[in-house]
Design a protein around this motif. Structure first.
Motif, PDB file in Angstrom:
ATOM      1  N   ASP A  44       0.231  74.368  45.502  1.00  0.00           N
ATOM      2  CA  ASP A  44      -0.261  72.986  45.436  1.00  0.00           C
ATOM      3  C   ASP A  44      -1.087  72.770  44.172  1.00  0.00           C
ATOM      4  O   ASP A  44      -1.133  71.663  43.637  1.00  0.00           O
ATOM      5  CB  ASP A  44      -1.115  72.645  46.659  1.00  0.00           C
ATOM      6  CG  ASP A  44      -0.292  72.267  47.870  1.00  0.00           C
ATOM      7  OD1 ASP A  44       0.940  72.093  47.735  1.00  0.00           O
ATOM      8  OD2 ASP A  44      -0.889  72.148  48.954  1.00  0.00           O
ATOM      9  N   GLN A  45      -1.727  73.826  43.703  1.00  0.00           N
ATOM     10  CA  GLN A  45      -2.559  73.735  42.503  1.00  0.00           C
ATOM     11  C   GLN A  45      -1.723  73.647  41.227  1.00  0.00           C
ATOM     12  O   GLN A  45      -2.272  73.427  40.149  1.00  0.00           O
ATOM     13  CB  GLN A  45      -3.494  74.946  42.418  1.00  0.00           C
ATOM     14  CG  GLN A  45      -4.315  75.186  43.668  1.00  0.00           C
ATOM     15  CD  GLN A  45      -5.119  73.960  44.092  1.00  0.00           C
ATOM     16  OE1 GLN A  45      -5.774  73.331  43.270  1.00  0.00           O
ATOM     17  NE2 GLN A  45      -5.038  73.606  45.361  1.00  0.00           N
ATOM     18  N   LEU A  46      -0.417  73.796  41.341  1.00  0.00           N
ATOM     19  CA  LEU A  46       0.464  73.813  40.170  1.00  0.00           C
ATOM     20  C   LEU A  46       1.228  72.505  39.968  1.00  0.00           C
ATOM     21  O   LEU A  46       1.974  72.374  39.006  1.00  0.00           O
ATOM     22  CB  LEU A  46       1.460  74.983  40.295  1.00  0.00           C
ATOM     23  CG  LEU A  46       0.827  76.370  40.447  1.00  0.00           C
ATOM     24  CD1 LEU A  46       1.917  77.426  40.677  1.00  0.00           C
ATOM     25  CD2 LEU A  46      -0.025  76.723  39.246  1.00  0.00           C
ATOM     26  N   HIS A  47       1.033  71.537  40.869  1.00  0.00           N
ATOM     27  CA  HIS A  47       1.680  70.234  40.692  1.00  0.00           C
ATOM     28  C   HIS A  47       1.073  69.505  39.496  1.00  0.00           C
ATOM     29  O   HIS A  47      -0.114  69.648  39.199  1.00  0.00           O
ATOM     30  CB  HIS A  47       1.487  69.359  41.939  1.00  0.00           C
ATOM     31  CG  HIS A  47       2.436  69.672  43.050  1.00  0.00           C
ATOM     32  ND1 HIS A  47       3.787  69.432  42.973  1.00  0.00           N
ATOM     33  CD2 HIS A  47       2.221  70.196  44.286  1.00  0.00           C
ATOM     34  CE1 HIS A  47       4.363  69.799  44.100  1.00  0.00           C
ATOM     35  NE2 HIS A  47       3.439  70.283  44.912  1.00  0.00           N
ATOM     36  N   THR A  48       1.882  68.707  38.838  1.00  0.00           N
ATOM     37  CA  THR A  48       1.377  67.885  37.736  1.00  0.00           C
ATOM     38  C   THR A  48       0.479  66.786  38.292  1.00  0.00           C
ATOM     39  O   THR A  48       0.626  66.396  39.466  1.00  0.00           O
ATOM     40  CB  THR A  48       2.536  67.227  36.962  1.00  0.00           C
ATOM     41  OG1 THR A  48       3.201  66.303  37.836  1.00  0.00           O
ATOM     42  CG2 THR A  48       3.518  68.259  36.410  1.00  0.00           C
ATOM     43  N   GLU A  71       8.835  75.318  37.560  1.00  0.00           N
ATOM     44  CA  GLU A  71       8.671  76.120  36.345  1.00  0.00           C
ATOM     45  C   GLU A  71       7.330  76.840  36.352  1.00  0.00           C
ATOM     46  O   GLU A  71       7.244  78.014  35.969  1.00  0.00           O
ATOM     47  CB  GLU A  71       8.817  75.249  35.099  1.00  0.00           C
ATOM     48  CG  GLU A  71      10.237  74.808  34.832  1.00  0.00           C
ATOM     49  CD  GLU A  71      10.366  73.836  33.665  1.00  0.00           C
ATOM     50  OE1 GLU A  71       9.344  73.555  32.989  1.00  0.00           O
ATOM     51  OE2 GLU A  71      11.486  73.360  33.432  1.00  0.00           O
ATOM     52  N   ALA A  72       6.285  76.153  36.791  1.00  0.00           N
ATOM     53  CA  ALA A  72       4.959  76.779  36.858  1.00  0.00           C
ATOM     54  C   ALA A  72       4.941  77.916  37.880  1.00  0.00           C
ATOM     55  O   ALA A  72       4.359  78.984  37.632  1.00  0.00           O
ATOM     56  CB  ALA A  72       3.900  75.733  37.201  1.00  0.00           C
ATOM     57  N   ILE A  73       5.592  77.712  39.017  1.00  0.00           N
ATOM     58  CA  ILE A  73       5.674  78.765  40.035  1.00  0.00           C
ATOM     59  C   ILE A  73       6.444  79.965  39.484  1.00  0.00           C
ATOM     60  O   ILE A  73       6.023  81.119  39.651  1.00  0.00           O
ATOM     61  CB  ILE A  73       6.333  78.254  41.324  1.00  0.00           C
ATOM     62  CG1 ILE A  73       5.464  77.199  41.997  1.00  0.00           C
ATOM     63  CG2 ILE A  73       6.589  79.405  42.291  1.00  0.00           C
ATOM     64  CD1 ILE A  73       6.157  76.478  43.148  1.00  0.00           C
TER      65      ILE A  73
END
Length: 176
Positions: A44-48, A71-73
């Motif tokens: 959840d901390q990786l959402h834009t 992509e971040a995950i």
């Protein structure tokens, strides 16, 4: 923190705790990471910021919205694999194509499943999260339930400790 014993005990470097919002991914993931002595990342901390704003407004995310998040995950997973550090990751991973992107050698999925009524009840009492509870129906419609030898399904009407104990027992006894 990763120990040699945790790595050799399970032989699985990446555990993805997945399910729709309100299923308990963060709670279960944190407990599991502690028990397995692993790093924990809540995706959840990786959402834009744009995706977070959409979810706050009750607007379902599209595949295009999810692309930077995926992509971040993948970046988090790859950094852990590159450094040999084990990971427990909380991520909705609703579609099979998303799970394929997150999979790799030794990756397993802990699928948290609950009835729509229980999920709604949990979301109604959750505080401080950006997810609009009205999006649950959209997530349930998007969910492609996972199946296979790399998936452990847990019903969320159990305690967190019971779910983690069951997963760890499954992980220990599953064929490698």
């Amino acid at each position: 923190m990763t120990t040699e014993s945790s790595n050799s005990h399970t032989g699985t470097p990446i555990v993805v705790v997945m399910g729709v919002s309100g299923s308990g991914k963060t709670t279960i993931g944190q407990l599991l990471a502690t028990r397995m002595e692993r790093d924990f990342v809540d995706s959840d901390q990786l959402h834009t910021p744009q995706s977070v704003a959409k979810m706050r407004e009750g607007i379902p995310l599209t595949d295009d919205d999810r692309e930077p998040w995926l992509e971040a995950i993948e970046g988090v997973i790859n950094r852990h694999r590159d450094t040999g550090r084990d990971l427990v990751l909380a991520a909705s991973a609703l579609k099979a194509v998303y799970r394929e992107r997150l999979s790799g050698p030794g990756t397993v999925f802990l699928f948290l499943h609950g009835t729509p009524a229980l999920l709604r009840e949990r979301l109604a009492t959750r505080k401080g999260h950006f997810f609009d509870p009205h999006l649950l129906d959209s997530q349930l419609a998007t969910l492609e339930e996972p199946h296979g030898d790399d998936v452990y399904r847990a019903e969320i009407d159990q305690t967190a400790a019971h779910i983690v104990d069951g997963f760890l027992a499954w992980l220990t006894h599953r064929p490698s």
